[in-house]
Design an enzyme around this catalytic site. Sequence first.
Site, short mmCIF file in Angstrom:
data_model
loop_
_atom_site.label_atom_id
_atom_site.label_comp_id
_atom_site.label_asym_id
_atom_site.label_seq_id
_atom_site.Cartn_x
_atom_site.Cartn_y
_atom_site.Cartn_z
CG HIS A 19 -2.11 -0.98 0.85
ND1 HIS A 19 -2.73 -1.37 2.27
CD2 HIS A 19 -2.32 -1.79 0.10
CE1 HIS A 19 -3.74 -2.21 1.97
NE2 HIS A 19 -3.51 -2.67 0.62
CB CYS B 212 3.52 19.13 -7.93
SG CYS B 212 5.04 18.35 -8.61
P1 NAD Z 1 -6.74 -4.88 8.95
O1 NAD Z 1 -7.85 -4.88 8.41
O2 NAD Z 1 -5.42 -5.55 8.52
O3 NAD Z 1 -6.91 -4.86 10.60
C1 NAD Z 1 -6.23 -4.78 11.76
C2 NAD Z 1 -6.35 -5.90 12.49
O4 NAD Z 1 -5.21 -6.12 13.64
C3 NAD Z 1 -7.54 -6.13 13.30
O5 NAD Z 1 -8.49 -7.34 12.94
C4 NAD Z 1 -7.12 -5.98 14.67
O6 NAD Z 1 -8.01 -6.77 15.64
C5 NAD Z 1 -5.86 -6.70 14.92
N1 NAD Z 1 -4.87 -5.88 15.73
C6 NAD Z 1 -4.78 -4.75 16.35
N2 NAD Z 1 -4.04 -4.75 17.38
C7 NAD Z 1 -3.37 -5.77 17.43
C8 NAD Z 1 -2.27 -6.39 18.12
N3 NAD Z 1 -1.52 -5.53 19.09
N4 NAD Z 1 -1.71 -7.58 18.01
C9 NAD Z 1 -2.56 -8.32 17.07
N5 NAD Z 1 -3.48 -7.95 16.34
C10 NAD Z 1 -3.93 -6.77 16.36
O7 NAD Z 1 -6.02 -3.36 8.78
P2 NAD Z 1 -6.90 -1.93 9.12
O8 NAD Z 1 -6.89 -1.60 10.59
O9 NAD Z 1 -8.29 -2.34 8.62
O10 NAD Z 1 -6.17 -1.05 8.09
C11 NAD Z 1 -6.36 -1.10 6.84
C12 NAD Z 1 -5.59 -0.46 5.84
O11 NAD Z 1 -4.88 0.83 6.38
C13 NAD Z 1 -4.01 -1.26 6.04
O12 NAD Z 1 -3.99 -2.35 5.34
C14 NAD Z 1 -3.06 -0.21 5.69
O13 NAD Z 1 -3.03 0.16 4.28
C15 NAD Z 1 -3.52 1.17 6.26
N6 NAD Z 1 -3.28 1.34 7.79
C16 NAD Z 1 -2.00 1.47 7.78
C17 NAD Z 1 -1.37 1.46 9.09
C18 NAD Z 1 0.09 1.56 9.38
O14 NAD Z 1 0.75 1.69 8.35
N7 NAD Z 1 0.45 1.06 10.98
C19 NAD Z 1 -2.46 1.84 10.29
C20 NAD Z 1 -3.83 1.68 9.95
C21 NAD Z 1 -4.15 1.58 8.77
ZN ZN Z 2 3.91 17.38 -10.58
#
Ligand code: NAD
Ligand code: ZN
Length: 253
Positions: A126, A159
């Site tokens: 992503h 930009c």
């Molecule tokens: P996701 O659908 O992969 O869900 C995250 C999962 O992690 C949930 O099921 C939750 O229960 C679990 N979780 C939370 N804390 C945990 C822990 N300490 N140990 C084990 N499991 C745990 O991801 P999302 O939150 O729906 O995010 C969607 C997209 O948004 C991601 O794929 C990413 O591209 C982006 N995002 C990135 C970040 C980051 O870079 N850290 C953070 C939030 C969202």
């Molecule tokens: Zn540009």
Amino acid sequence: MPEPGSTAALDLAAGLLASASSVAVLTGAGISTDSGIPDFRGPNGVWTRDPAAEARSNFSTYVADPQVRRDAWRIRASSEMFSALPNEGHRSLATLGDRLHTLVTQNIDGLHLLAGTPADRLVEIHGTVHRWECVDCGARGPMSEALERVRAGEEDPPCEFCGGIIKSATILFGQSLVSADLARAERAAAEADVLLAVGTSLTVYPVAGMVDIAARAGRSVIIVNAEPTALDHRATVVLLGSAAGTLSEILPG
Ligand code: NAD
Ligand code: ZN
């Protein structure tokens, strides 16, 4: 399958990993919550608490609405993503060394790189918040430069090459994945002895499809997540619990 989270399940997962000569890894936001970055879909997730936040992750809304861009830059300028440090979970995965086939992360925080996973085995499917990109001319640069402009008073910095709209170098809803990255992810799932999925709800395709690819190819699938995922029934073993704590037990380094 042993009871999720039981000692038998932990032992099975540790044994599968210890005997694997190659391991593919898929991580999601859950591996970074212990570094202070909230996830989106977990019980305390950003979208769970504020469904409007999901709209800011939409490409056409971002491009069409200057207010959405000003909000996005204001949020970025104070985001915990730029000061967060890797945790035990990221560090445990870095101990795989040469046995790591490919680590595919849905995260955009750059923490696997900081923890020492080599760039050539990492697929940030992503994208990354650590760079900006222009939606018009494709120019890219370090995010720190764009954030300096925001802190100096530019609410929606254009930009510097073409005057177009810039955003973080991440894939928003409505944008396609990079096909070479997806191909690497699918190949890793098919080729590695074990697929280890950590901290992801496994609801977002096509990346979640890595689990089906691995299972169909007869590979072992280990799922580590704080709550049940959409694909637990496809796993060899499911470990319910914290990513950092569980990984340090099943990958003792
Ligand atoms: P996701 O659908 O992969 O869900 C995250 C999962 O992690 C949930 O099921 C939750 O229960 C679990 N979780 C939370 N804390 C945990 C822990 N300490 N140990 C084990 N499991 C745990 O991801 P999302 O939150 O729906 O995010 C969607 C997209 O948004 C991601 O794929 C990413 O591209 C982006 N995002 C990135 C970040 C980051 O870079 N850290 C953070 C939030 C969202
Ligand atoms: Zn540009």
